[in-house]
Design a protein around this motif. Structure first.
Motif, PDB file in Angstrom:
ATOM      1  N   ALA A  81       8.760   4.190  -0.870  1.00 58.75           N
ATOM      2  CA  ALA A  81       8.536   4.759  -2.364  1.00 58.75           C
ATOM      3  C   ALA A  81       9.444   4.127  -3.162  1.00 58.75           C
ATOM      4  O   ALA A  81       9.300   3.511  -4.311  1.00 58.75           O
ATOM      5  CB  ALA A  81       8.835   6.284  -2.558  1.00 58.75           C
ATOM      6  N   THR A  82      10.889   3.845  -2.717  1.00 61.86           N
ATOM      7  CA  THR A  82      11.705   2.953  -3.428  1.00 61.86           C
ATOM      8  C   THR A  82      11.270   1.707  -3.851  1.00 61.86           C
ATOM      9  O   THR A  82      11.306   1.022  -4.761  1.00 61.86           O
ATOM     10  CB  THR A  82      12.979   2.961  -2.886  1.00 61.86           C
ATOM     11  N   LEU A  83      10.545   1.003  -2.844  1.00 57.94           N
ATOM     12  CA  LEU A  83       9.996  -0.374  -2.585  1.00 57.94           C
ATOM     13  C   LEU A  83       9.014  -0.430  -3.853  1.00 57.94           C
ATOM     14  O   LEU A  83       8.898  -1.455  -4.616  1.00 57.94           O
ATOM     15  CB  LEU A  83       9.753  -0.791  -1.455  1.00 57.94           C
ATOM     16  N   ARG A  84       8.181   0.306  -4.006  1.00 61.17           N
ATOM     17  CA  ARG A  84       6.988   0.343  -4.773  1.00 61.17           C
ATOM     18  C   ARG A  84       7.620   0.678  -6.141  1.00 61.17           C
ATOM     19  O   ARG A  84       6.699   0.393  -7.246  1.00 61.17           O
ATOM     20  CB  ARG A  84       5.822   1.569  -4.420  1.00 61.17           C
ATOM     21  N   ALA A  85       8.285   1.604  -6.480  1.00 58.24           N
ATOM     22  CA  ALA A  85       8.981   1.930  -7.637  1.00 58.24           C
ATOM     23  C   ALA A  85       8.953   0.645  -8.675  1.00 58.24           C
ATOM     24  O   ALA A  85      10.059  -0.144  -8.402  1.00 58.24           O
ATOM     25  CB  ALA A  85      10.218   2.705  -7.789  1.00 58.24           C
ATOM     26  N   GLY A  86       8.421   0.700  -9.823  1.00 55.81           N
ATOM     27  CA  GLY A  86       8.568  -0.356 -10.913  1.00 55.81           C
ATOM     28  C   GLY A  86       7.930  -1.580 -10.323  1.00 55.81           C
ATOM     29  O   GLY A  86       8.109  -2.507 -11.192  1.00 55.81           O
ATOM     30  N   GLN A  87       7.020  -1.838  -8.983  1.00 57.58           N
ATOM     31  CA  GLN A  87       6.754  -3.042  -8.838  1.00 57.58           C
ATOM     32  C   GLN A  87       5.446  -2.823  -8.533  1.00 57.58           C
ATOM     33  O   GLN A  87       4.448  -3.913  -8.333  1.00 57.58           O
ATOM     34  CB  GLN A  87       7.500  -3.430  -7.431  1.00 57.58           C
ATOM     35  N   VAL A  88       4.804  -1.620  -8.270  1.00 56.98           N
ATOM     36  CA  VAL A  88       3.533  -1.158  -7.786  1.00 56.98           C
ATOM     37  C   VAL A  88       2.742  -0.420  -8.672  1.00 56.98           C
ATOM     38  O   VAL A  88       3.302   0.592  -9.225  1.00 56.98           O
ATOM     39  CB  VAL A  88       3.414  -0.682  -6.445  1.00 56.98           C
ATOM     40  N   GLY A  89       1.565  -0.629  -9.254  1.00 55.63           N
ATOM     41  CA  GLY A  89       0.841   0.141 -10.169  1.00 55.63           C
ATOM     42  C   GLY A  89      -0.435   0.619  -9.348  1.00 55.63           C
ATOM     43  O   GLY A  89      -0.799  -0.215  -8.436  1.00 55.63           O
ATOM     44  N   PHE A  90      -1.208   1.882  -9.659  1.00 57.82           N
ATOM     45  CA  PHE A  90      -2.082   2.409  -9.123  1.00 57.82           C
ATOM     46  C   PHE A  90      -3.137   2.782 -10.156  1.00 57.82           C
ATOM     47  O   PHE A  90      -2.798   3.291 -11.196  1.00 57.82           O
ATOM     48  CB  PHE A  90      -1.986   3.498  -8.272  1.00 57.82           C
ATOM     49  N   VAL A  91      -4.380   2.602  -9.900  1.00 53.80           N
ATOM     50  CA  VAL A  91      -5.761   3.168 -10.754  1.00 53.80           C
ATOM     51  C   VAL A  91      -6.713   3.712  -9.554  1.00 53.80           C
ATOM     52  O   VAL A  91      -7.069   3.102  -8.773  1.00 53.80           O
ATOM     53  CB  VAL A  91      -6.036   1.923 -11.583  1.00 53.80           C
ATOM     54  N   ALA A 114       9.950   5.529 -11.784  1.00 50.76           N
ATOM     55  CA  ALA A 114      10.384   4.014 -11.391  1.00 50.76           C
ATOM     56  C   ALA A 114      11.708   3.978 -11.618  1.00 50.76           C
ATOM     57  O   ALA A 114      12.187   2.507 -11.464  1.00 50.76           O
ATOM     58  CB  ALA A 114       9.341   3.283 -11.879  1.00 50.76           C
ATOM     59  N   GLY A 115      12.390   4.739 -12.357  1.00 54.24           N
ATOM     60  CA  GLY A 115      13.962   4.213 -12.971  1.00 54.24           C
ATOM     61  C   GLY A 115      14.081   3.724 -14.040  1.00 54.24           C
ATOM     62  O   GLY A 115      14.895   3.203 -14.473  1.00 54.24           O
ATOM     63  N   GLN A 116      12.839   3.535 -14.575  1.00 56.06           N
ATOM     64  CA  GLN A 116      12.870   2.876 -16.110  1.00 56.06           C
ATOM     65  C   GLN A 116      12.875   3.890 -17.362  1.00 56.06           C
ATOM     66  O   GLN A 116      12.010   4.076 -17.873  1.00 56.06           O
ATOM     67  CB  GLN A 116      11.556   1.856 -16.087  1.00 56.06           C
ATOM     68  N   ILE A 117      14.325   4.615 -17.509  1.00 52.80           N
ATOM     69  CA  ILE A 117      14.524   5.510 -18.390  1.00 52.80           C
ATOM     70  C   ILE A 117      14.649   5.113 -19.707  1.00 52.80           C
ATOM     71  O   ILE A 117      14.369   5.797 -20.623  1.00 52.80           O
ATOM     72  CB  ILE A 117      15.378   6.626 -17.758  1.00 52.80           C
ATOM     73  N   GLY A 118      15.552   4.055 -19.765  1.00 47.81           N
ATOM     74  CA  GLY A 118      15.990   3.645 -21.075  1.00 47.81           C
ATOM     75  C   GLY A 118      15.379   3.626 -22.430  1.00 47.81           C
ATOM     76  O   GLY A 118      15.329   4.131 -23.311  1.00 47.81           O
ATOM     77  N   ASP A 119      14.348   2.832 -22.248  1.00 47.73           N
ATOM     78  CA  ASP A 119      13.155   2.630 -23.177  1.00 47.73           C
ATOM     79  C   ASP A 119      11.791   3.134 -22.950  1.00 47.73           C
ATOM     80  O   ASP A 119      10.803   2.434 -23.290  1.00 47.73           O
ATOM     81  CB  ASP A 119      12.908   1.006 -23.684  1.00 47.73           C
TER      82      ASP A 119
END
Length: 225
Positions: A81-91, A114-119
C-alpha cells in the motif's frame, strides 16, 4: 525504455466446490514508462483478477510482479500500500466513490491517503476543473450522473500524479456517448500527466486507443497483432 511494471510466470488458482480452478497461467508482461497497454478478454476470462495481481491487491499462486523495481512477494500488505501511495491511480467500472463525501472530498481523501496533504484542496479543485466539474465540487455522488461520477473517479486517480493508472472496464456502466467522452478525457489526462496505463476491457475499439494490445484467453496472455 524504463519499465514500471514487470511480470514473470504469473499464475493464479482458486479452490472451489469442484476442486482447483486455474484462472491465470504463466503470464509474462512488461509495461514501460508512459506506455498504454490494453488487456482484452471475454467476461469471466480473468482480466480483473489479473489487474488486481498487477496492482498488488491480490497475491498470485506462483510468479512475480515487480512494480517500480520492487517485488511484491518481498513486501507485506502495508508495504504494498505504501508503494502504491502517490504512484498508482485506479479507475473502476463501478466508480467506487464514497457516498457521504462530496466530489471534492472524494478527491482530497485519495491525496491525503497518499500523504499529499499540503496542497490537497487546491490540487483537488484544479483536477476536478480539468475534468469539467469545477462547478460540482460540493455535489455528492447521488447528485451526479454516471458520467460525472466517473469524471470524479478520473480526477481522484490523477490528482495524486500517478506514474501508472490501472483502469478496469472504465465505461462498463456508461452509455456509448458518455463512455466515449470519458475515454477521450482519460487518454488526454494520461498524456498530460505522462502516466503509463494498463486498461482492462472487452471492447476492441477502446483497446485500439492503446499502443499495445494483449488478449487473455484460457489463462494465457498473448499479443494481439
Amino acid at each position: 525504455m524504463e519499465s514500471v511494471l514487470e511480470v514473470k510466470g504469473l499464475a493464479k488458482s482458486v479452490v472451489g466446490p469442484a476442486g482447483s480452478l486455474t484462472i491465470l497461467k504463466q503470464v509474462d508482461l512488461t509495461v514501460c514508462a508512459g506506455e498504454a497497454v490494453a488487456i482484452l478478454g471475454a467476461s469471466g476470462s480473468g482480466k480483473s483478477t489479473l489487474l488486481g495481481l498487477l496492482a498488488g491487491l491480490d497475491e498470485p499462486t506462483d510468479g512475480e510482479v515487480c512494480l517500480f523495481g520492487r517485488t511484491f512477494s518481498s513486501l507485506d500488505e502495508d508495504a504494498r500500500a505504501t508503494l502504491r501511495a502517490g504512484q498508482v491511480g485506479f479507475v473502476f467500472q463501478s466508480f467506487q466513490l464514497l457516498p457521504r463525501l462530496t466530489a471534492l472530498e472524494n478527491v482530497m481523501l485519495a491525496m491525503e491517503l497518499a500523504g499529499q496533504i499540503g496542497d490537497a484542496r487546491a490540487r483537488a479543485e484544479q483536477t476536478l476543473s480539468e475534468v469539467g466539474l469545477g462547478e460540482r465540487l460540493g455535489h455528492y455522488p447521488r447528485q451526479l450522473s454516471g458520467g460525472e461520477q466517473q469524471r470524479v473517479a478520473l480526477a481522484r486517480a490523477f490528482a495524486v500524479q500517478p506514474r501508472i493508472l490501472f483502469a478496469d472496464e472504465p465505461t462498463g456502466n456508461l452509455d456509448e456517448r458518455t463512455g466515449a467522452q470519458v475515454i477521450d478525457l482519460m487518454f488526454r489526462m494520461r498524456e498530460a500527466h505522462d502516466a503509463s496505463l494498463v486498461l482492462v476491457t472487452h471492447d476492441p475499439s477502446l483497446a485500439g486507443r492503446c499502443e499495445r494490445r494483449l488478449r487473455l484467453e484460457e489463462g494465457v496472455l498473448k499479443e494481439v497483432p
